[in-house]
Design an enzyme around this catalytic site. Structure first.
Site, PDB file in Angstrom:
ATOM      1  N   ASN A  30      46.542  34.979  50.077  1.00 10.91           N
ATOM      2  CA  ASN A  30      47.072  34.546  48.778  1.00 10.91           C
ATOM      3  C   ASN A  30      46.101  34.733  47.616  1.00 10.91           C
ATOM      4  OD1 ASN A  30      48.895  32.616  47.049  1.00 10.91           O
ATOM      5  ND2 ASN A  30      46.845  31.702  46.981  1.00 10.91           N
ATOM      6  N   SER A  61      54.018  40.590  45.463  1.00 10.53           N
ATOM      7  CA  SER A  61      54.577  40.315  44.130  1.00 10.53           C
ATOM      8  C   SER A  61      55.756  41.243  43.890  1.00 10.53           C
ATOM      9  CB  SER A  61      53.530  40.551  43.046  1.00 10.53           C
ATOM     10  OG  SER A  61      54.137  40.442  41.773  1.00 10.53           O
ATOM     11  N   TYR A  98      47.133  46.471  39.155  1.00  5.83           N
ATOM     12  CA  TYR A  98      47.634  45.347  39.969  1.00  5.83           C
ATOM     13  C   TYR A  98      48.794  45.816  40.856  1.00  5.83           C
ATOM     14  CZ  TYR A  98      49.806  40.707  40.800  1.00  5.83           C
ATOM     15  OH  TYR A  98      50.356  39.581  41.366  1.00  5.83           O
ATOM     16  N   ILE A 150      56.070  32.861  38.663  1.00  8.95           N
ATOM     17  CA  ILE A 150      56.131  31.432  38.991  1.00  8.95           C
ATOM     18  C   ILE A 150      55.026  30.762  38.170  1.00  8.95           C
ATOM     19  CG2 ILE A 150      56.042  29.720  40.838  1.00  8.95           C
ATOM     20  CD1 ILE A 150      58.072  31.733  41.683  1.00  8.95           C
TER      21      ILE A 150
HETATM   22  N1  LIG Z   1      52.025  32.868  39.919  1.00  8.08           N
HETATM   23  C1  LIG Z   1      52.786  33.943  39.804  1.00  8.08           C
HETATM   24  O1  LIG Z   1      53.565  34.080  38.866  1.00  8.08           O
HETATM   25  C2  LIG Z   1      52.702  35.033  40.843  1.00  8.08           C
HETATM   26  C3  LIG Z   1      53.712  36.012  40.837  1.00  8.08           C
HETATM   27  C4  LIG Z   1      53.688  37.020  41.788  1.00  8.08           C
HETATM   28  C5  LIG Z   1      52.675  37.052  42.715  1.00  8.08           C
HETATM   29  N2  LIG Z   1      51.698  36.107  42.704  1.00  8.08           N
HETATM   30  C6  LIG Z   1      50.647  36.200  43.727  1.00  8.08           C
HETATM   31  O2  LIG Z   1      50.462  34.925  44.299  1.00  8.08           O
HETATM   32  C7  LIG Z   1      49.104  34.755  44.678  1.00  8.08           C
HETATM   33  C8  LIG Z   1      48.552  33.476  44.052  1.00  8.08           C
HETATM   34  O3  LIG Z   1      48.670  33.604  42.651  1.00  8.08           O
HETATM   35  P1  LIG Z   1      48.469  32.335  41.673  1.00  8.08           P
HETATM   36  O4  LIG Z   1      49.243  32.627  40.447  1.00  8.08           O
HETATM   37  O5  LIG Z   1      48.714  31.091  42.433  1.00  8.08           O
HETATM   38  O6  LIG Z   1      46.895  32.486  41.353  1.00  8.08           O
HETATM   39  P2  LIG Z   1      45.875  31.444  40.681  1.00  8.08           P
HETATM   40  O7  LIG Z   1      46.575  30.215  40.228  1.00  8.08           O
HETATM   41  O8  LIG Z   1      45.086  32.226  39.683  1.00  8.08           O
HETATM   42  O9  LIG Z   1      44.925  31.000  41.894  1.00  8.08           O
HETATM   43  C9  LIG Z   1      44.049  31.934  42.436  1.00  8.08           C
HETATM   44  C10 LIG Z   1      43.327  31.296  43.594  1.00  8.08           C
HETATM   45  O10 LIG Z   1      42.474  32.302  44.195  1.00  8.08           O
HETATM   46  C11 LIG Z   1      41.169  31.757  44.311  1.00  8.08           C
HETATM   47  N3  LIG Z   1      40.176  32.816  44.262  1.00  8.08           N
HETATM   48  C12 LIG Z   1      39.811  33.595  43.212  1.00  8.08           C
HETATM   49  N4  LIG Z   1      38.856  34.466  43.587  1.00  8.08           N
HETATM   50  C13 LIG Z   1      38.601  34.228  44.901  1.00  8.08           C
HETATM   51  C14 LIG Z   1      37.736  34.785  45.856  1.00  8.08           C
HETATM   52  N5  LIG Z   1      36.920  35.818  45.544  1.00  8.08           N
HETATM   53  N6  LIG Z   1      37.719  34.277  47.111  1.00  8.08           N
HETATM   54  C15 LIG Z   1      38.549  33.236  47.443  1.00  8.08           C
HETATM   55  N7  LIG Z   1      39.408  32.670  46.583  1.00  8.08           N
HETATM   56  C16 LIG Z   1      39.436  33.163  45.328  1.00  8.08           C
HETATM   57  C17 LIG Z   1      41.056  30.764  43.177  1.00  8.08           C
HETATM   58  O11 LIG Z   1      40.019  29.856  43.499  1.00  8.08           O
HETATM   59  P3  LIG Z   1      38.890  29.409  42.419  1.00  8.08           P
HETATM   60  O12 LIG Z   1      39.630  28.541  41.442  1.00  8.08           O
HETATM   61  O13 LIG Z   1      37.910  28.665  43.223  1.00  8.08           O
HETATM   62  O14 LIG Z   1      38.375  30.672  41.796  1.00  8.08           O
HETATM   63  C18 LIG Z   1      42.437  30.131  43.205  1.00  8.08           C
HETATM   64  O15 LIG Z   1      42.498  29.139  44.197  1.00  8.08           O
HETATM   65  C19 LIG Z   1      48.382  36.029  44.247  1.00  8.08           C
HETATM   66  O16 LIG Z   1      48.273  36.909  45.340  1.00  8.08           O
HETATM   67  C20 LIG Z   1      49.275  36.600  43.178  1.00  8.08           C
HETATM   68  O17 LIG Z   1      49.142  37.997  43.064  1.00  8.08           O
HETATM   69  C21 LIG Z   1      51.675  35.100  41.783  1.00  8.08           C
END
Ligand SMILES: NC(=O)c1ccc[n+]([C@@H]2O[C@H](COP(=O)([O-])OP(=O)(O)OC[C@H]3O[C@@H](n4cnc5c(N)ncnc54)[C@H](OP(=O)(O)O)[C@@H]3O)[C@@H](O)[C@H]2O)c1
Length: 247
Positions: A88, A141, A154, A187
């Site tokens: 994730n 995604s 991306y 999301i």
């Molecule tokens: N939210 C959306 O709209 C959406 C839509 C489509 C797909 N996605 C996918 O869903 C997944 C999660 O997205 P999100 O929106 O929840 O992201 P997010 O809120 O930005 O959270 C990212 C997470 O990754 C961690 N992280 C960052 N760099 C890291 C590293 N080098 N090693 C380990 N952990 C690390 C962060 O931890 P720290 O805070 O400690 O840095 C945080 O817990 C991703 O794969 C994204 O591409 C999200």
């Protein structure tokens, strides 16, 4: 019966935090991985524990070979063999138009969505192989279908991740390991706190189910694929986007 340990990368906030909470509620001891946000990760663990689940926080950069190896060793020691891997974690996702695109922009995404999954899968595979059971869930995604301008690095990495998942599903099926991809639409999570209301409204207008998704929508899809009920599903690409990419 106790459920196998689950490792959720990037679980200090956003989708990962809700996925971790849901898997813990379903009985898995959960490893809450994070890179920098120790307080947030410990808060996730506290909430899970308060709700009767089992979880521990683990700091590791999941794009780094040595840190991944140490992470999986630590989780195995504390929570037992890893049976569930949720891929994730993500770094920043800036919009970069093609005429400004440099290789590091692309490599950064490949590190998260190709390098890191390969490192993690190889580290947990001995546990799953020994158990004759495993669940790997990629968080992909739907941009792979929507192709938004400014997101080519991306999208390329997310498309590559989709390729990994499909091939792994074929290779690992005979070992009792399923590999699937949950592909969210937009999301809103903490990092979208400043999103313009007009942008949200415009996006929502294109969602057949008529609302923005919430992290629990994604967590529920992951939980299904991890559950016994999802045991005959592998190699699937599951959009969780209210129908935004129906074609
Ligand atoms: N939210 C959306 O709209 C959406 C839509 C489509 C797909 N996605 C996918 O869903 C997944 C999660 O997205 P999100 O929106 O929840 O992201 P997010 O809120 O930005 O959270 C990212 C997470 O990754 C961690 N992280 C960052 N760099 C890291 C590293 N080098 N090693 C380990 N952990 C690390 C962060 O931890 P720290 O805070 O400690 O840095 C945080 O817990 C991703 O794969 C994204 O591409 C999200």
């Amino acid at each position: 019966m106790a459920r196998p340990a689950a490792l959720v990368t990037g679980a200090s906030r956003g989708l990962g935090a809700r996925i971790a909470a849901r898997l813990a509620a379903d009985g898995h001891p959960v490893a809450v991985n994070y890179a920098r946000s120790a307080d947030a990760a410990h808060h996730v663990v506290q909430r899970i524990t308060a709700e009767g689940g089992a979880a521990r926080a683990y700091r590791a950069d999941v794009t780094d070979d040595a840190q991944v190896a140490a992470l999986v060793d630590d989780v195995r020691r504390d929570l037992g063999p890893v049976g569930v891997l949720v891929l994730n974690a993500t770094g920043p996702q800036p919009k970069v138009p093609v005429d400004a695109l440099d290789w590091p922009d692309v490599a950064q995404h490949l590190d998260f969505f190709v390098r890191s999954p390969v490192l993690l899968l190889r580290a947990v595979l001995p546990d799953m192989r020994r158990a004759g059971w495993g669940r790997v869930v990629h968080i992909g995604s739907d941009v792979v279908q929507r192709l938004p301008p400014g997101s080519s690095a991306y999208v390329a990495a997310k498309a590559a991740q989709r390729g990994l998942a499909g091939v792994w599903a074929k290779e690992l099926g005979p070992l009792g390991i399923t590999v699937n991809t949950v592909a969210p639409g937009w999301i809103p999570v903490e990092r979208h706190a400043d999103a313009a209301p007009e942008a949200l409204a415009e996006y929502e207008a294109g969602v057949p189910l008529g609302r923005m998704g919430v992290p629990d929508d994604v967590a529920a899809a992951v939980a299904y694929l991890v559950s016994d009920a999802g045991g005959f599903v592998t190699g699937a690409w599951l959009p969780v986007n209210g129908g935004s990419t129906i074609s």
